[in-house]
Design a protein around this motif. Structure first.
Motif, PDB file in Angstrom:
ATOM      1  N   GLU A 537       0.855  -1.180   0.000  1.00  0.00           N
ATOM      2  CA  GLU A 537       0.000   0.000   0.000  1.00  0.00           C
ATOM      3  C   GLU A 537       0.892   1.230   0.000  1.00  0.00           C
ATOM      4  O   GLU A 537       1.836   1.317   0.785  1.00  0.00           O
ATOM      5  CB  GLU A 537      -0.919   0.004   1.218  1.00  0.00           C
ATOM      6  N   HIS A 538       0.576   2.186  -0.882  1.00  0.00           N
ATOM      7  CA  HIS A 538       1.469   3.337  -1.037  1.00  0.00           C
ATOM      8  C   HIS A 538       1.265   4.387   0.039  1.00  0.00           C
ATOM      9  O   HIS A 538       2.064   5.322   0.154  1.00  0.00           O
ATOM     10  CB  HIS A 538       1.275   3.966  -2.419  1.00  0.00           C
ATOM     11  N   ILE A 539       0.206   4.256   0.835  1.00  0.00           N
ATOM     12  CA  ILE A 539      -0.076   5.229   1.893  1.00  0.00           C
ATOM     13  C   ILE A 539       0.421   4.680   3.234  1.00  0.00           C
ATOM     14  O   ILE A 539       0.190   3.514   3.561  1.00  0.00           O
ATOM     15  CB  ILE A 539      -1.584   5.536   1.954  1.00  0.00           C
ATOM     16  N   ALA A 540       1.063   5.529   3.995  1.00  0.00           N
ATOM     17  CA  ALA A 540       1.654   5.098   5.269  1.00  0.00           C
ATOM     18  C   ALA A 540       0.599   5.045   6.366  1.00  0.00           C
ATOM     19  O   ALA A 540      -0.390   5.792   6.341  1.00  0.00           O
ATOM     20  CB  ALA A 540       2.770   6.060   5.671  1.00  0.00           C
ATOM     21  N   PRO A 541       0.790   4.175   7.350  1.00  0.00           N
ATOM     22  CA  PRO A 541      -0.110   4.156   8.513  1.00  0.00           C
ATOM     23  C   PRO A 541      -0.172   5.542   9.155  1.00  0.00           C
ATOM     24  O   PRO A 541       0.811   6.260   9.222  1.00  0.00           O
ATOM     25  CB  PRO A 541       0.547   3.138   9.444  1.00  0.00           C
ATOM     26  N   GLY A 542      -1.351   5.910   9.612  1.00  0.00           N
ATOM     27  CA  GLY A 542      -1.538   7.236  10.195  1.00  0.00           C
ATOM     28  C   GLY A 542      -2.146   8.222   9.234  1.00  0.00           C
ATOM     29  O   GLY A 542      -2.758   9.211   9.651  1.00  0.00           O
ATOM     30  N   ASP A 543      -1.985   7.967   7.943  1.00  0.00           N
ATOM     31  CA  ASP A 543      -2.626   8.827   6.942  1.00  0.00           C
ATOM     32  C   ASP A 543      -4.134   8.569   6.965  1.00  0.00           C
ATOM     33  O   ASP A 543      -4.571   7.423   7.100  1.00  0.00           O
ATOM     34  CB  ASP A 543      -2.062   8.503   5.548  1.00  0.00           C
ATOM     35  N   PRO A 544      -4.964   9.615   6.854  1.00  0.00           N
ATOM     36  CA  PRO A 544      -6.417   9.418   6.887  1.00  0.00           C
ATOM     37  C   PRO A 544      -6.935   8.452   5.825  1.00  0.00           C
ATOM     38  O   PRO A 544      -7.994   7.845   6.001  1.00  0.00           O
ATOM     39  CB  PRO A 544      -6.969  10.835   6.652  1.00  0.00           C
ATOM     40  N   SER A 545      -6.197   8.314   4.717  1.00  0.00           N
ATOM     41  CA  SER A 545      -6.638   7.431   3.632  1.00  0.00           C
ATOM     42  C   SER A 545      -6.059   6.023   3.731  1.00  0.00           C
ATOM     43  O   SER A 545      -6.316   5.183   2.867  1.00  0.00           O
ATOM     44  CB  SER A 545      -6.254   8.037   2.273  1.00  0.00           C
ATOM     45  N   LEU A 547      -5.597   2.276   4.372  1.00  0.00           N
ATOM     46  CA  LEU A 547      -6.562   1.185   4.450  1.00  0.00           C
ATOM     47  C   LEU A 547      -6.012  -0.059   5.138  1.00  0.00           C
ATOM     48  O   LEU A 547      -6.775  -0.939   5.525  1.00  0.00           O
ATOM     49  CB  LEU A 547      -7.028   0.802   3.038  1.00  0.00           C
ATOM     50  N   GLY A 548      -4.712  -0.155   5.265  1.00  0.00           N
ATOM     51  CA  GLY A 548      -4.111  -1.351   5.848  1.00  0.00           C
ATOM     52  C   GLY A 548      -4.361  -2.584   5.003  1.00  0.00           C
ATOM     53  O   GLY A 548      -4.556  -3.688   5.518  1.00  0.00           O
ATOM     54  N   LYS A 549      -4.346  -2.400   3.672  1.00  0.00           N
ATOM     55  CA  LYS A 549      -4.755  -3.481   2.777  1.00  0.00           C
ATOM     56  C   LYS A 549      -3.632  -4.443   2.404  1.00  0.00           C
ATOM     57  O   LYS A 549      -3.896  -5.491   1.810  1.00  0.00           O
ATOM     58  CB  LYS A 549      -5.361  -2.896   1.507  1.00  0.00           C
ATOM     59  N   ALA A 550      -2.395  -4.115   2.729  1.00  0.00           N
ATOM     60  CA  ALA A 550      -1.274  -4.947   2.287  1.00  0.00           C
ATOM     61  C   ALA A 550      -1.234  -6.276   3.035  1.00  0.00           C
ATOM     62  O   ALA A 550      -1.652  -6.389   4.194  1.00  0.00           O
ATOM     63  CB  ALA A 550       0.035  -4.200   2.483  1.00  0.00           C
ATOM     64  N   LEU A 551      -0.744  -7.286   2.343  1.00  0.00           N
ATOM     65  CA  LEU A 551      -0.516  -8.594   2.962  1.00  0.00           C
ATOM     66  C   LEU A 551       0.285  -8.452   4.246  1.00  0.00           C
ATOM     67  O   LEU A 551       1.276  -7.717   4.297  1.00  0.00           O
ATOM     68  CB  LEU A 551       0.258  -9.496   2.007  1.00  0.00           C
ATOM     69  N   LYS A 552      -0.131  -9.159   5.278  1.00  0.00           N
ATOM     70  CA  LYS A 552       0.575  -9.123   6.559  1.00  0.00           C
ATOM     71  C   LYS A 552       1.594 -10.267   6.613  1.00  0.00           C
ATOM     72  O   LYS A 552       1.435 -11.295   5.934  1.00  0.00           O
ATOM     73  CB  LYS A 552      -0.413  -9.253   7.715  1.00  0.00           C
ATOM     74  N   PRO A 553       2.633 -10.108   7.396  1.00  0.00           N
ATOM     75  CA  PRO A 553       3.612 -11.197   7.547  1.00  0.00           C
ATOM     76  C   PRO A 553       2.912 -12.483   7.978  1.00  0.00           C
ATOM     77  O   PRO A 553       2.097 -12.481   8.913  1.00  0.00           O
ATOM     78  CB  PRO A 553       4.558 -10.666   8.622  1.00  0.00           C
ATOM     79  N   ASN A 573      -2.052   3.808  -6.216  1.00  0.00           N
ATOM     80  CA  ASN A 573      -2.681   4.967  -6.851  1.00  0.00           C
ATOM     81  C   ASN A 573      -3.220   4.645  -8.242  1.00  0.00           C
ATOM     82  O   ASN A 573      -3.238   5.511  -9.110  1.00  0.00           O
ATOM     83  CB  ASN A 573      -1.684   6.121  -6.971  1.00  0.00           C
ATOM     84  N   GLY A 574      -3.684   3.444  -8.468  1.00  0.00           N
ATOM     85  CA  GLY A 574      -4.115   3.035  -9.799  1.00  0.00           C
ATOM     86  C   GLY A 574      -5.436   3.616 -10.244  1.00  0.00           C
ATOM     87  O   GLY A 574      -5.929   3.293 -11.320  1.00  0.00           O
ATOM     88  N   THR A 575      -6.026   4.495  -9.428  1.00  0.00           N
ATOM     89  CA  THR A 575      -7.289   5.129  -9.789  1.00  0.00           C
ATOM     90  C   THR A 575      -7.090   6.457 -10.503  1.00  0.00           C
ATOM     91  O   THR A 575      -8.058   7.128 -10.834  1.00  0.00           O
ATOM     92  CB  THR A 575      -8.144   5.376  -8.528  1.00  0.00           C
ATOM     93  N   GLN A 576      -5.838   6.842 -10.745  1.00  0.00           N
ATOM     94  CA  GLN A 576      -5.551   8.150 -11.337  1.00  0.00           C
ATOM     95  C   GLN A 576      -4.644   7.985 -12.558  1.00  0.00           C
ATOM     96  O   GLN A 576      -3.663   7.244 -12.513  1.00  0.00           O
ATOM     97  CB  GLN A 576      -4.866   9.059 -10.315  1.00  0.00           C
TER      98      GLN A 576
END
Length: 720
Positions: A537-545, A547-553, A573-576
């Motif tokens: 996920e290209h967005i870091a934890p803590g950012d309002p956007s 999602l925590g969608k990345a595969l977990k260990p 960011n594949g929506t842009q």
């Protein structure tokens, strides 16, 4: 860049003998310290005042050289042009670029300054003259040379210039540069900062200038359109607002809605009966924008105008002599849109025939209240889909007052009932037309793909022909729906919308939520056998956007332990559109490789890179394909451990697979309104078709995906 500027000495041989030596010499350095062409270029033409001896045409280069010599002779009769030719460069209709004043200060742009900039018209701009008379159109060769010369002056010239492009008439009373005027602006086809778009249309340009001059600042709500000689929504919207104003609608809006339709209907006048000259101008302007040859004087409704309108009626599917007055409000609305009624290059004649029948039957004869004319260009598009669905709803027996073109519960119920019975007449015609729209299809289970096209002749017959039956069987098999070889609901749904029958069982899913052991067991119990998850996920934890969608260990192992397989997806960011560049594709491929190795995903796995918006063909060409070339090169630079697939609309998946080499496609079929999902068959290499988004459990959303038999096997084991 291959580039040639022909020196002065070539045209100087046609200068009178007493001036020839000066004309042939390199231009003298400017003696004006203010000369610094940082602004850009001014565009000029030769005008109509000084015709060539015995001719007004440039038949060959001798004519061109003689004309430049004539310019030089006139410019050197006094000091108005500092005793030299006033233009820096001249371009002939054959595309040759001639040196005039060269990189020294020109004197042809008129004195003074550009308001608000501090730029001197002569001191800060090159001047480029096209050898073009008032009645002549610039050739493509001339336009391409303008473009090349401007690029040279911006990037390579000893004195480089800026990005402004002005006509000589900018802030100065002159007709110059004639028919070059519509190109003399940033963003036109001669501007190397934008893609080449070819020659524009002088009559569309005249229409744009007229409609802006007539209604800007005068008609309430009016928004000016660009004056560039190119038809676009802004132009037809401007014409629509002019039409509204002339019909007494205020404020005007950029939409041909019910009020405008009613006003045209109530006026009850065909253009040939019209007494309002501005309405005649608007109708002629709209015909030019549609690509029909009509009156060159917009205020005149003449034989050319009538011929153009009769042709438009015919192209839309109507006999002007029979339905002219009754259908005029519909035709008028079609005029004020970007819909094309002419066959366009690459269009399909059978699709066009169906489009015309939609207009004839359900707009002209039945008069479905919500239905407008559909385009008749030979392409299946969103507007054609909308009209087709309305026609189908009518034939299924829905009340005309509720017909809306949506694939809603009422339409689905009717398809399960009347639509699944034996078909005849118009309902049979629509079913078989839908088959044609989805053609070609592939023969499932063949050792190599065998394409089967639907026979156009089968549309017009009620007979259960062998070719119809064979195609339908192949379509059902390739789409992985029950092989009933009938017009059952699931087959109708698969023909009509990219999601198909969203209630049908499917073995695949994907989502943004971590798959725990309990969730994995629940998925398996529900019949799922493969789950798509995001590598990063290209967005870091803590950012309002975030999602925590990345595969977990450890999550891949949990998925496999539940009896499921893993489908790795990568989306940053594949929506842009801005995400899709070669460099970003390359860098994201490196990240996808890194994350896949980190999670123990084995070699030769296919990673799906997402195009999560409705990318049009122009986007695919300019951005999406370069992005995937970057993906391919990025994975190659990492040793080609992994293959790449594509997630997107049917059109995106097909084009990226065929033209860039994606191994598998994950189709965003549930986005059935995407233009890239309308009129495009499933890609040959589809592996999963995403057909429905739903909450599997409270707070846990999933996408329901049909997993194709023999498709991508996904990840069934991990490596250390």
């Amino acid at each position: 860049m291959e580039f040639t500027i022909i020196p002065r000495s070539v045209w100087a041989e046609f200068v009178v003998e007493g001036k020839r030596a000066h004309a042939a010499a390199p231009p003298a350095p400017s003696d004006n310290p203010a000369w610094d062409p940082v602004g850009g270029v001014f565009i000029h033409y030769r005008g109509a005042d000084f015709p060539l001896p015995g001719s007004n045409e440039y038949f060959d280069e001798t004519d061109c050289k003689r004309d430049i010599a004539e310019v030089y002779d006139r410019h050197t009769r006094n000091d108005d042009y500092n005793w030299d030719i006033g233009y820096n460069f001249l371009i002939c209709p054959h595309g040759n670029i001639y040196q005039g004043r060269g990189y020294e200060r020109g004197e042809a742009n008129a004195p003074g300054y550009i308001p608000g900039s501090g730029y001197g018209r002569n001191a800060a701009f090159y001047s480029i003259c096209g050898l073009l008379r008032a009645g002549n159109l610039p050739t493509e060769a001339m336009l391409r040379s303008y473009r090349s010369l401007i690029a040279h002056l911006r990037d390579e010239a000893p004195r480089r210039t800026g990005g402004l492009i002005f006509p000589h008439s900018h802030g100065y009373a002159t007709d110059c540069p004639g028919h070059l005027h519509m190109y003399a602006q940033p963003g036109s086809t001669i501007d190397p900062a934008v893609p080449w778009s070819g020659p524009a249309d002088i009559y569309v340009y005249a229409a744009q200038k007229w409609v802006n001059a007539t209604y800007a600042g005068y008609a309430p709500g009016y928004l000016s359109c660009p004056e560039n000689g190119r038809t676009g929504w802004s132009t037809v919207y401007a014409l629509t607002q002019g039409l509204q104003y002339e019909h007494g609608i205020s404020p005007t809006v950029q939409s041909f809605g019910p009020a405008t339709f009613t006003a045209v209907k109530n006026r009850g006048k065909l253009p040939e009966d019209e007494t309002n000259t501005n309405l005649i101008r608007l109708y002629n302007a709209a015909l030019w924008c549609k690509g029909y040859w009509t009156a060159t004087d917009l205020s005149e409704w003449n034989i050319d105008s009538r011929t153009a309108l009769v042709r438009l009626y015919s192209d839309a599917g109507f006999d002007y002599g029979v339905v002219a007055r009754r259908m005029w409000p519909h035709i008028c609305r079609g005029l004020m849109r970007m819909d094309q009624f002419k066959m366009v290059p690459g269009g399909d004649t059978t699709i066009r025939r169906v489009q015309q029948h939609l207009n004839q039957r359900w707009v002209g004869e039945v008069g479905v209240p919500a239905m407008s004319l559909v385009p008749c260009d030979g392409y299946y598009s969103r507007d054609v889909q909308q009209g087709f669905m309305m026609a189908l709803q009518y034939e299924l027996g829905l009340d005309p007052g509720v017909i809306n073109g949506n694939f809603g519960p009422g339409t689905q119920a009717a398809l399960r009932g009347r639509g699944s019975q034996a078909l005849s007449g118009e309902l049979r015609y629509l079913f078989r037309s839908a088959c044609y729209f989805n053609s070609p299809t592939l023969m499932a289970g063949s050792p190599s793909p065998v394409s089967i096209s639907y026979a156009a002749g089968d549309i017009d017959t009620d007979a259960p022909t062998p070719s119809h039956t064979a195609w339908l069987r192949a379509f059902q098999g390739f789409s992985q729906i029950p092989p009933t070889v009938t017009n059952d609901f699931t087959t109708w749904a698969q023909l009509l919308v990219s999601c198909g029958d969203t209630a049908r069982p499917a073995a695949g899913c994907d989502g943004i939520t971590e798959i725990t052991a309990a969730r994995g067991q629940a998925l398996y119990a529900a019949g799922y056998r493969i789950v798509g998850r995001y590598l990063d996920e290209h967005i870091a934890p803590g950012d309002p956007s975030y999602l925590g969608k990345a595969l977990k260990p450890g999550e891949p192992r949990t998925i496999l332990n539940a009896g499921l397989r893993l489908l790795p997806i990568f989306q940053w960011n594949g929506t842009q559109l801005a995400n899709f560049t070669y460099d970003k594709g390359y860098q994201q491929a490196l990240k996808a490789h890194e994350k896949s190795v980190e999670h123990g995903i084995p070699p030769n796995t296919c990673i799906y890179f997402a195009v999560d918006y409705d990318a049009l063909d122009v986007d695919i060409d300019s951005s999406v394909k370069p992005y995937f070339r970057g993906v391919a090169d990025g994975l190659a630079s990492s040793g080609n451990r992994y293959a790449y697939g594509v997630y997107g609309s049917r059109n995106v998946c097909t084009r990226v697979s065929r033209e860039v080499g994606a191994r598998w496609s994950l189709v965003s079929g549930m986005s059935w309104g995407f233009s890239g999902n309308l009129g495009f068959p499933l890609p040959e290499n589809w592996s999963l078709n995403q057909i429905r988004e739903f909450d599997f459990q409270p707070g846990w959303g999933l996408d329901h995906n049909v997993w194709r038999d023999g498709g991508d096997p996904g990840v069934s084991f991990l490596v250390s």
